[in-house]
Write a protein that holds these residues in place. Structure first.
Motif, PDB file in Angstrom:
ATOM      1  N   LEU A  35       0.827  -1.208   0.000  1.00 42.18           N
ATOM      2  CA  LEU A  35       0.000   0.000   0.000  1.00 42.18           C
ATOM      3  C   LEU A  35       0.860   1.256   0.000  1.00 42.18           C
ATOM      4  N   ASP A  36       1.948   1.226   0.765  1.00 43.37           N
ATOM      5  CA  ASP A  36       2.858   2.380   0.772  1.00 43.37           C
ATOM      6  C   ASP A  36       3.416   2.635  -0.629  1.00 43.37           C
ATOM      7  N   GLU A  37       3.828   1.579  -1.307  1.00 43.58           N
ATOM      8  CA  GLU A  37       4.359   1.717  -2.667  1.00 43.58           C
ATOM      9  C   GLU A  37       3.303   2.249  -3.619  1.00 43.58           C
ATOM     10  N   MET A  38       2.073   1.779  -3.474  1.00 46.64           N
ATOM     11  CA  MET A  38       0.987   2.251  -4.327  1.00 46.64           C
ATOM     12  C   MET A  38       0.696   3.730  -4.056  1.00 46.64           C
ATOM     13  N   ASN A  39       0.666   4.104  -2.785  1.00 52.64           N
ATOM     14  CA  ASN A  39       0.378   5.488  -2.424  1.00 52.64           C
ATOM     15  C   ASN A  39       1.452   6.439  -2.939  1.00 52.64           C
ATOM     16  N   VAL A  40       2.694   6.123  -2.684  1.00 51.91           N
ATOM     17  CA  VAL A  40       3.777   7.006  -3.114  1.00 51.91           C
ATOM     18  C   VAL A  40       3.946   6.951  -4.636  1.00 51.91           C
ATOM     19  N   GLY A  41       3.588   5.828  -5.237  1.00 53.74           N
ATOM     20  CA  GLY A  41       3.632   5.710  -6.695  1.00 53.74           C
ATOM     21  C   GLY A  41       2.733   6.717  -7.384  1.00 53.74           C
ATOM     22  N   GLN A  42       1.596   7.025  -6.770  1.00 54.02           N
ATOM     23  CA  GLN A  42       0.704   8.043  -7.338  1.00 54.02           C
ATOM     24  C   GLN A  42       1.407   9.403  -7.395  1.00 54.02           C
ATOM     25  N   VAL A  43       2.130   9.714  -6.342  1.00 56.70           N
ATOM     26  CA  VAL A  43       2.854  10.988  -6.283  1.00 56.70           C
ATOM     27  C   VAL A  43       3.981  10.987  -7.312  1.00 56.70           C
ATOM     28  N   TYR A  44       4.721   9.887  -7.400  1.00 62.80           N
ATOM     29  CA  TYR A  44       5.796   9.783  -8.385  1.00 62.80           C
ATOM     30  C   TYR A  44       5.245   9.966  -9.801  1.00 62.80           C
ATOM     31  N   TYR A  47       4.523  13.582 -10.468  1.00 58.90           N
ATOM     32  CA  TYR A  47       5.778  14.317 -10.627  1.00 58.90           C
ATOM     33  C   TYR A  47       6.380  14.052 -12.008  1.00 58.90           C
ATOM     34  N   ARG A  48       6.391  12.782 -12.415  1.00 62.37           N
ATOM     35  CA  ARG A  48       6.935  12.427 -13.722  1.00 62.37           C
ATOM     36  C   ARG A  48       6.170  13.120 -14.848  1.00 62.37           C
ATOM     37  N   VAL A  49       4.843  13.108 -14.763  1.00 60.71           N
ATOM     38  CA  VAL A  49       4.028  13.727 -15.803  1.00 60.71           C
ATOM     39  C   VAL A  49       4.252  15.240 -15.810  1.00 60.71           C
ATOM     40  N   LYS A  50       4.268  15.846 -14.654  1.00 58.64           N
ATOM     41  CA  LYS A  50       4.423  17.300 -14.552  1.00 58.64           C
ATOM     42  C   LYS A  50       5.737  17.788 -15.164  1.00 58.64           C
TER      43      LYS A  50
END
Length: 171
Positions: A35-44, A47-50
């Motif tokens: 779940l931690d990886e999934m949650n932080v993956g959304q932020v990553y 950031y990548r798209v931006k």
């Protein structure tokens, strides 16, 4: 459970949907590694798209297109010995490195990096690399032409990070 939260990543706030468990008795919230990886993956992903930073699979595909090892790509780009491999494994590059990785998706740009690194190779190894680069350029032109006829050139979303369909992977 899930709820909308905000996370600061590289001095910038990103809103994401946090997934977590909640104890029925104590109401304490907790997560698992997944779940931690999934949650932080959304932020990553946001950031990548931006900042136009390639996703890990794009970084790996790029290296494979040119037929190089991760350490050789690191050497050509002037990165640390294992840095390219870390980006392939999901580490988020800085904005500057991300833009460099995006730019070398163009074989003409990558060939400039290769020419600048010529003195880092034996003459025979350099000639072999130039040959691979020429073949990659031809292959890339064929793939782009085919994909333009079959698929739209959709971009990844900041929310899900899913890649658009690829004719070469479908084959």
């Amino acid at each position: 459970r899930k709820e909308q939260r905000e996370l600061c990543f590289r001095k910038e706030n990103f809103v994401y949907v946090a997934h977590f468990y909640e104890c029925v008795d104590t109401k304490e919230q907790f997560t698992t590694t997944q779940l931690d990886e999934m949650n932080v993956g959304q932020v990553y992903n946001q950031y990548r798209v931006k900042y136009g930073i390639p996703f890990p699979d794009e970084i790996k595909d790029l290296r494979e297109l040119y037929g190089l090892s991760a350490s050789k790509m690191s050497e050509i780009l002037g990165l640390g010995a294992n840095q390219y491999r870390l980006y392939e494994m999901g580490e988020v590059p800085s904005e500057v490195i991300g833009k460099t990785l995006k730019s070398i998706m163009n074989p003409a740009v990558f060939s400039m990096y290769v020419r600048n690194a010529e003195n880092q190779f034996q003459p025979q190894e350099f000639a072999k690399l130039c040959d691979k680069l020429a073949r990659a350029t031809k292959h890339l032109d064929e793939v782009i032409s085919a994909e333009n006829n079959i698929y739209t050139m959709a971009k990844r979303g900041a929310i899900n990070g899913y890649a658009p369909q690829s004719q070469s992977r479908l084959q």
